[in-house]
Enzyme design. Structure first.
Site, PDB file in Angstrom:
ATOM      1  N   ASP A   1       0.886  -1.037  -0.109  1.00  0.00           N
ATOM      2  CA  ASP A   1      -0.010   0.104   0.043  1.00  0.00           C
ATOM      3  C   ASP A   1       0.824   1.332  -0.024  1.00  0.00           C
ATOM      4  O   ASP A   1       1.699   1.322   0.713  1.00  0.00           O
ATOM      5  CB  ASP A   1      -0.871   0.128   1.549  1.00  0.00           C
ATOM      6  CG  ASP A   1      -2.173   0.446   0.769  1.00  0.00           C
ATOM      7  OD1 ASP A   1      -2.495   1.661   0.221  1.00  0.00           O
ATOM      8  OD2 ASP A   1      -3.210  -0.407   1.300  1.00  0.00           O
TER       9      ASP A   1
ATOM     10  N   ASP B   1      -2.908   4.701  -2.417  1.00  0.00           N
ATOM     11  CA  ASP B   1      -4.317   5.223  -1.813  1.00  0.00           C
ATOM     12  C   ASP B   1      -4.604   6.406  -2.277  1.00  0.00           C
ATOM     13  O   ASP B   1      -3.777   7.338  -2.479  1.00  0.00           O
ATOM     14  CB  ASP B   1      -3.637   5.057  -0.191  1.00  0.00           C
ATOM     15  CG  ASP B   1      -4.888   5.423   0.701  1.00  0.00           C
ATOM     16  OD1 ASP B   1      -5.739   4.378   0.952  1.00  0.00           O
ATOM     17  OD2 ASP B   1      -5.027   6.577   1.365  1.00  0.00           O
TER      18      ASP B   1
ATOM     19  N   GLU C   1      -6.491   3.707  -6.304  1.00  0.00           N
ATOM     20  CA  GLU C   1      -7.714   3.756  -5.771  1.00  0.00           C
ATOM     21  C   GLU C   1      -8.414   5.152  -6.240  1.00  0.00           C
ATOM     22  O   GLU C   1      -7.696   6.035  -5.951  1.00  0.00           O
ATOM     23  CB  GLU C   1      -7.611   4.046  -4.228  1.00  0.00           C
ATOM     24  CG  GLU C   1      -8.894   3.902  -3.558  1.00  0.00           C
ATOM     25  CD  GLU C   1      -9.261   4.234  -2.152  1.00  0.00           C
ATOM     26  OE1 GLU C   1      -9.851   3.870  -1.376  1.00  0.00           O
ATOM     27  OE2 GLU C   1      -8.070   4.771  -1.533  1.00  0.00           O
TER      28      GLU C   1
ATOM     29  N   HIS D   1     -11.191  -3.835   2.523  1.00  0.00           N
ATOM     30  CA  HIS D   1     -11.212  -3.478   3.871  1.00  0.00           C
ATOM     31  C   HIS D   1     -11.990  -2.483   4.159  1.00  0.00           C
ATOM     32  O   HIS D   1     -12.146  -1.615   5.213  1.00  0.00           O
ATOM     33  CB  HIS D   1      -9.659  -2.944   4.246  1.00  0.00           C
ATOM     34  CG  HIS D   1      -8.954  -1.933   3.630  1.00  0.00           C
ATOM     35  ND1 HIS D   1      -8.784  -1.636   2.140  1.00  0.00           N
ATOM     36  CD2 HIS D   1      -8.858  -0.776   4.105  1.00  0.00           C
ATOM     37  CE1 HIS D   1      -8.246  -0.732   1.898  1.00  0.00           C
ATOM     38  NE2 HIS D   1      -8.292   0.053   3.008  1.00  0.00           N
ATOM     39  N   ASP D   2     -12.593  -1.761   3.019  1.00  0.00           N
ATOM     40  CA  ASP D   2     -13.083  -0.358   3.360  1.00  0.00           C
ATOM     41  C   ASP D   2     -14.725  -0.665   3.041  1.00  0.00           C
ATOM     42  O   ASP D   2     -15.731   0.274   3.298  1.00  0.00           O
ATOM     43  CB  ASP D   2     -12.773   0.900   2.723  1.00  0.00           C
ATOM     44  CG  ASP D   2     -11.454   1.249   2.780  1.00  0.00           C
ATOM     45  OD1 ASP D   2     -11.154   1.190   3.878  1.00  0.00           O
ATOM     46  OD2 ASP D   2     -10.818   1.800   1.992  1.00  0.00           O
TER      47      ASP D   2
HETATM   48  C1  GLC Z   1      -8.233   4.892   1.376  1.00  0.00           C
HETATM   49  C2  GLC Z   1      -8.293   3.640   2.192  1.00  0.00           C
HETATM   50  C3  GLC Z   1      -8.867   3.751   3.668  1.00  0.00           C
HETATM   51  C4  GLC Z   1      -8.432   5.074   4.370  1.00  0.00           C
HETATM   52  C5  GLC Z   1      -8.335   6.186   3.307  1.00  0.00           C
HETATM   53  C6  GLC Z   1      -7.646   7.440   4.016  1.00  0.00           C
HETATM   54  O1  GLC Z   1      -9.588   5.078   1.194  1.00  0.00           O
HETATM   55  O2  GLC Z   1      -8.302   2.585   1.593  1.00  0.00           O
HETATM   56  O3  GLC Z   1      -8.943   2.601   4.271  1.00  0.00           O
HETATM   57  O4  GLC Z   1      -9.148   5.101   5.514  1.00  0.00           O
HETATM   58  O5  GLC Z   1      -7.799   5.748   2.064  1.00  0.00           O
HETATM   59  O6  GLC Z   1      -5.891   7.009   4.084  1.00  0.00           O
END
Ligand code: GLC
Ligand code: CA
Length: 555
Positions: A100, A201, A255, A328-329
């Site tokens: 990540d 991310d 992402e 995970h989200d």
């Molecule tokens: C991304 C991650 C998430 C995190 C956010 C802030 O969306 O997947 O888990 O809270 O970024 O870093």
């Protein structure tokens, strides 16, 4: 010869959320040695690569997505030696490693930020985004993704710093070339340690409109325009690609929420030399309402199907899709898109069929191969900062009665994905011998890896077979052209047409039995009930959540 022959196009990728995967030392928190001990498990499932959520030094406000040292391992997860051992264990088993890469923001405890906040003229000041307040308040009315103002006042200089997430996660200032260089150095550090790829991310949030003007109308929509896929974002990725990704042969997945196929193509079209893949969010956002994701609604299957079809057809020939139904989200996919009660196994397998047979790179989130389900937590058992922020805001604004708000968090919240992995039916579910950091789902006595590996008809064995099946028909599943066939609402029927063979997939996304046309010449190859769907007169009768992959014979 495959047309799409990059390793990340052929791979099935497994996501590990380290905190919840396996605890090697009994402190209740998953760690690197725990993961190393499970490499055999991943190998027998058949995955090609692992994406590891953050393991870097972090105060843990957002469970590791708030990093205080990019080049150190958080002691809770182990040491750098444990990391090196894990990399070797993966590589010795033919598994690649994707880290990540959290580069939109750091933790407030990062050395850069500690220096930055000291004075208005120090060399690190411009690593972050600082502005003077206005009329006794924040510089502008923008809000953070997790609720509340996007600005926090820092007493030392009396100025405000900008944060798209919690106030413990200040945004880096990507307009500053020193920041971009520093991030390249971080990437090199991990590439030189043998890492094979990066999951970036909040990739499409890096560039912001730094005019910071108040938004006066259509707040949500106009706010998004200020930082999503904004202006120089593509320059930043071309720079990172040139300096880092291409230089070290790293595979990249960005992402990218709120990104349509045209914008997606700008990130992943190979000739643009930016990213390899993105995670788009359209199918994760179908249920949104007035309070964003905090909404009881579920999306009718037809909407999900339409969204999948849209991405299959609109990216064809332009860029590679990633395929995922949870991470995970997100809530657990069987609870969200299937039926986690009566048809748990059937619906989990049906979703697996779709995940593994559309065009793109499939991602399996840990526990999904066990059909792990959402959990029901009381407010004081919850951990997620996003949920906490929402509940606190709800206390003040009263969007929902308090119990209703908690029920909504239990449907949509991120803790659902983060409950510990269920390895066996013993105490601590085989995850830990200590006290788990987050409640273990009480269903672990039935839903666990040990029991499922033994049971030939389990969801776990179905995943394993599907992965192997996909591999033994690589040409059609990787290169084959996608085409949706007409079928009744709630069902999804499509073909993948390769050079040498054509496969047809039939899936029922509802709890009703539905009859659909399939044509005559199909031979069942994979199916999620004990026997394949009943067929006759060119039709198939699909039982609740029934799905099958058919080989088209004699066309
Ligand atoms: C991304 C991650 C998430 C995190 C956010 C802030 O969306 O997947 O888990 O809270 O970024 O870093
Ligand atoms: Ca531990």
């Amino acid at each position: 010869m495959l047309k799409n022959d990059k390793w990340w196009q052929r791979a099935v990728i497994y996501q590990i959320y380290p905190r919840s995967f396996c605890d090697g030392n009994g402190d209740g928190i998953g760690d690197l040695r725990g993961i190393t001990g499970k490499v055999g498990y991943l190998r027998s499932l058949g995955v090609d690569a692992v994406w590891l959520s953050p393991i870097y030094l972090s105060p843990g406000v957002d469970n590791g997505y708030d990093i205080s040292d990019y080049c150190a391992i958080d002691p809770v997860f182990g040491t750098m030696a444990d990391f090196d051992e894990l990399v070797s264990a993966f590589h010795n088993n033919g598994i690649k490693l994707i880290m990540d890469f959290v580069i939109n923001h750091t933790s407030v405890e990062h050395e850069w930020f500690r220096k930055s906040r000291r004075s208005t003229d120090n060399p690190y000041r411009d690593y972050y985004i600082w502005r003077k307040g206005k009329n006794g308040g924040a510089p502008c009315n923008w809000t953070s993704v997790f609720g509340g103002s996007a600005w926090t006042k820092d007493e030392i200089t009396g100025e405000y710093y900008f944060h798209l997430f919690t106030e413990a996660q200040p945004d880096l200032n990507w307009e500053n070339p020193d920041v971009r260089k520093a991030i390249v150095e971080v990437g090199k550090f991990w590439a030189e340690k043998g890492v094979d790829g990066l999951r970036i991310d909040c990739a499409n949030f890096l560039a912001k409109n730094c005019d910071f003007e108040d938004i006066t109308e259509n707040f949500d929509e106009n706010l998004r325009k200020k930082f999503i896929n904004y202006g120089p974002i593509h320059e930043y990725f071309r720079y990172l690609n040139e300096q880092l990704f291409s230089e070290y042969g790293l595979a990249t997945i960005g992402e990218c929420s709120r990104t349509d196929p045209n914008e997606a193509a700008m990130f992943v079209s190979p000739d643009r030399r930016e990213l390899d893949l993105i995670f788009q969010f359209e199918h994760m956002s179908l249920e949104e309402g007035e309070h964003g994701k905090w909404n009881r609604a579920s999306a009718p299957p037809e909407r999900l199907i339409e969204s999948l079809v849209k991405w299959q057809t609109s990216m064809a020939g332009r860029g590679w899709n990633s395929l995922y139904f949870d991470n995970h989200d997100q809530p657990r996919m069987v609870s969200r898109f299937g039926d986690d009660g009566k048809y748990r196994a059937e619906s989990a397998k049906m979703l697996a069929v779709i995940l593994m047979t559309l065009q793109g790179t499939p991602f399996i989130y840990q526990g999904t191969e066990l059909s792990m389900r959402n959990i029901s937590l009381k407010r004081d058992e919850m951990n997620d900062c996003e949920a906490e922020n929402f509940l606190a805001e709800n206390d003040v604004c009263g969007y929902y009665p308090p119990e209703e708000a908690v029920a909504i968090v239990n449907l949509k919240g991120r803790d659902n994905a983060r409950t510990p992995m269920q390895w066996n039916g013993g105490t601590g579910a085989g995850f830990t011998v200590g006290k788990p950091w987050l409640k273990i789902n009480p269903d672990y006595s039935d839903i666990n890896a040990e029991a499922m590996i033994k049971d030939k008809s389990s969801v776990w064995n179905f995943y394993r077979e599907l992965i192997a099946f996909r591999r033994s028909h690589e040409e059609v599943f990787i290169d084959g052209v996608f085409s949706r066939l007409g079928s009744p609402a709630g069902t999804f029927v499509y073909t993948r047409t390769g050079r040498d063979e054509t496969m047809c997939v039939t899936a029922n996304l509802t709890a009703r039995t539905i009859e659909t046309e399939i044509g005559h010449c199909l031979r069942p190859e994979m199916f999620n009930y004990a026997e394949p769907p009943l067929t006759g007169n060119g039709k198939a009768l699909l039982r609740p959540y029934e799905s099958a992959v058919w080989k088209v014979v004699d066309v």
